[in-house]
Design a protein around this motif. Structure first.
Motif, PDB file in Angstrom:
ATOM      1  N   TYR A  43       0.853  -0.836   0.391  1.00 54.30           N
ATOM      2  CA  TYR A  43       0.293  -0.228  -0.313  1.00 54.30           C
ATOM      3  C   TYR A  43       0.688   0.942  -0.417  1.00 54.30           C
ATOM      4  O   TYR A  43       0.650   1.839  -0.939  1.00 54.30           O
ATOM      5  N   CYS A  44       1.898   1.506   1.339  1.00 53.86           N
ATOM      6  CA  CYS A  44       2.728   2.266   0.572  1.00 53.86           C
ATOM      7  C   CYS A  44       3.881   2.710  -0.249  1.00 53.86           C
ATOM      8  O   CYS A  44       3.549   4.087  -0.726  1.00 53.86           O
ATOM      9  N   ALA A  45       4.014   1.753  -1.216  1.00 55.26           N
ATOM     10  CA  ALA A  45       4.850   1.729  -2.072  1.00 55.26           C
ATOM     11  C   ALA A  45       3.850   2.519  -3.393  1.00 55.26           C
ATOM     12  O   ALA A  45       3.798   2.743  -4.331  1.00 55.26           O
ATOM     13  N   GLY A  46       2.040   1.879  -3.389  1.00 57.15           N
ATOM     14  CA  GLY A  46       0.860   2.271  -4.419  1.00 57.15           C
ATOM     15  C   GLY A  46       1.088   4.164  -3.977  1.00 57.15           C
ATOM     16  O   GLY A  46       1.001   5.278  -4.927  1.00 57.15           O
ATOM     17  N   LEU A  47       0.974   4.499  -2.830  1.00 57.83           N
ATOM     18  CA  LEU A  47       1.283   5.333  -2.698  1.00 57.83           C
ATOM     19  C   LEU A  47       2.447   6.740  -3.005  1.00 57.83           C
ATOM     20  O   LEU A  47       2.166   8.019  -2.688  1.00 57.83           O
ATOM     21  N   SER A  48       3.454   5.809  -2.940  1.00 55.72           N
ATOM     22  CA  SER A  48       4.650   6.000  -3.611  1.00 55.72           C
ATOM     23  C   SER A  48       4.918   6.694  -4.650  1.00 55.72           C
ATOM     24  O   SER A  48       3.893   6.499  -5.921  1.00 55.72           O
ATOM     25  N   SER A  49       6.592   7.197  -5.127  1.00 52.40           N
ATOM     26  CA  SER A  49       6.682   7.533  -6.609  1.00 52.40           C
ATOM     27  C   SER A  49       7.097   6.543  -7.226  1.00 52.40           C
ATOM     28  O   SER A  49       8.267   6.711  -8.620  1.00 52.40           O
ATOM     29  N   VAL A  50       7.722   4.977  -6.390  1.00 56.27           N
ATOM     30  CA  VAL A  50       8.294   3.806  -6.647  1.00 56.27           C
ATOM     31  C   VAL A  50       7.526   2.918  -8.345  1.00 56.27           C
ATOM     32  O   VAL A  50       6.539   3.269  -8.452  1.00 56.27           O
TER      33      VAL A  50
END
Length: 205
Positions: A122-129
């Motif tokens: 989820y955090c990766a989805g919110l990031s610019s990765v």
């Protein structure tokens, strides 16, 4: 937290699937782990039900696909609404690490499951990765821990050799070592030490 099935429940479910068990296991593993369900349940079950070779293939493939689905789902939703629900201190720590290291953080967080699998997604989805580096980092990061867990689970069925147990311990040790090294490496922001310019002396008349 979602209820975790017992070993007997897993075996009963496996018996009910018949020859389609590998396919059903892959689909259930993929879809359920998009939610905050403990991935370790499926990793252990893969080792107990399918043995080292097929168990590893199913666990690694399903975990990777599940991580991609979770990333795409979060990015398809309202990010502000999702972020508002992720308020736990662990979430903030993961979010900070992702902001500093990007896909490198994804790989390090996958090595050892101290960070919940779904929360990292989820955090990766919110990031610019970016998606492709995220997939590669996830695939490589889950391999040591997954091998260790599947082989240990297979050992519970008394079908494994002492050599496999040694490989399992070595893979878990690799995961721990990688995580320790990652925590000791400076982030890009820490590498950049700003130069402080000397203040000019006042001009005297």
């Amino acid at each position: 937290m979602m209820p975790v099935p017992s070993a007997q429940q897993v075996r009963d479910w496996a018996d009910s699937c018949g020859p389609l068990l590998p396919l059903v296991f892959f689909l259930v593993h993929t879809l359920v782990c998009v939610t905050p369900f403990p991935r370790t349940v499926f990793t252990v079950s893969a080792g107990m039900l399918f043995g080292p070779a097929l168990g590893l293939s199913l666990a690694i493939a399903a975990t990777t696909v599940s991580a991609v689905l979770a990333l795409l789902l979060v990015r398809a939703l309202d990010k502000d609404r999702v972020r508002a629900r992720l308020t736990h201190p662990t979430v903030r720590a993961i979010d900070t690490r992702l902001a500093r290291r990007g896909w490198l953080a994804v790989g390090s967080l996958r090595l050892i499951a101290f960070a919940p699998f779904a929360v990292v997604n989820y955090c990766a989805g919110l990031s610019s990765v970016r998606t492709v580096p995220y997939v590669i980092a996830t695939f490589l990061g889950i391999i040591p821990g997954t091998i260790g867990t599947v082989l240990l689970a297979d050992a519970l069925t008394n079908h494994t050799s002492p050599a496999q147990i040694l490989v399992s311990g070595a893979c878990i040790a690799i995961g721990i070592l990688g995580l320790v090294l990652d925590t000791r490496l400076a982030t890009p922001e820490e590498d950049l030490v700003p130069e402080v310019a000397a203040e000019p002396e006042p001009v005297r008349p």
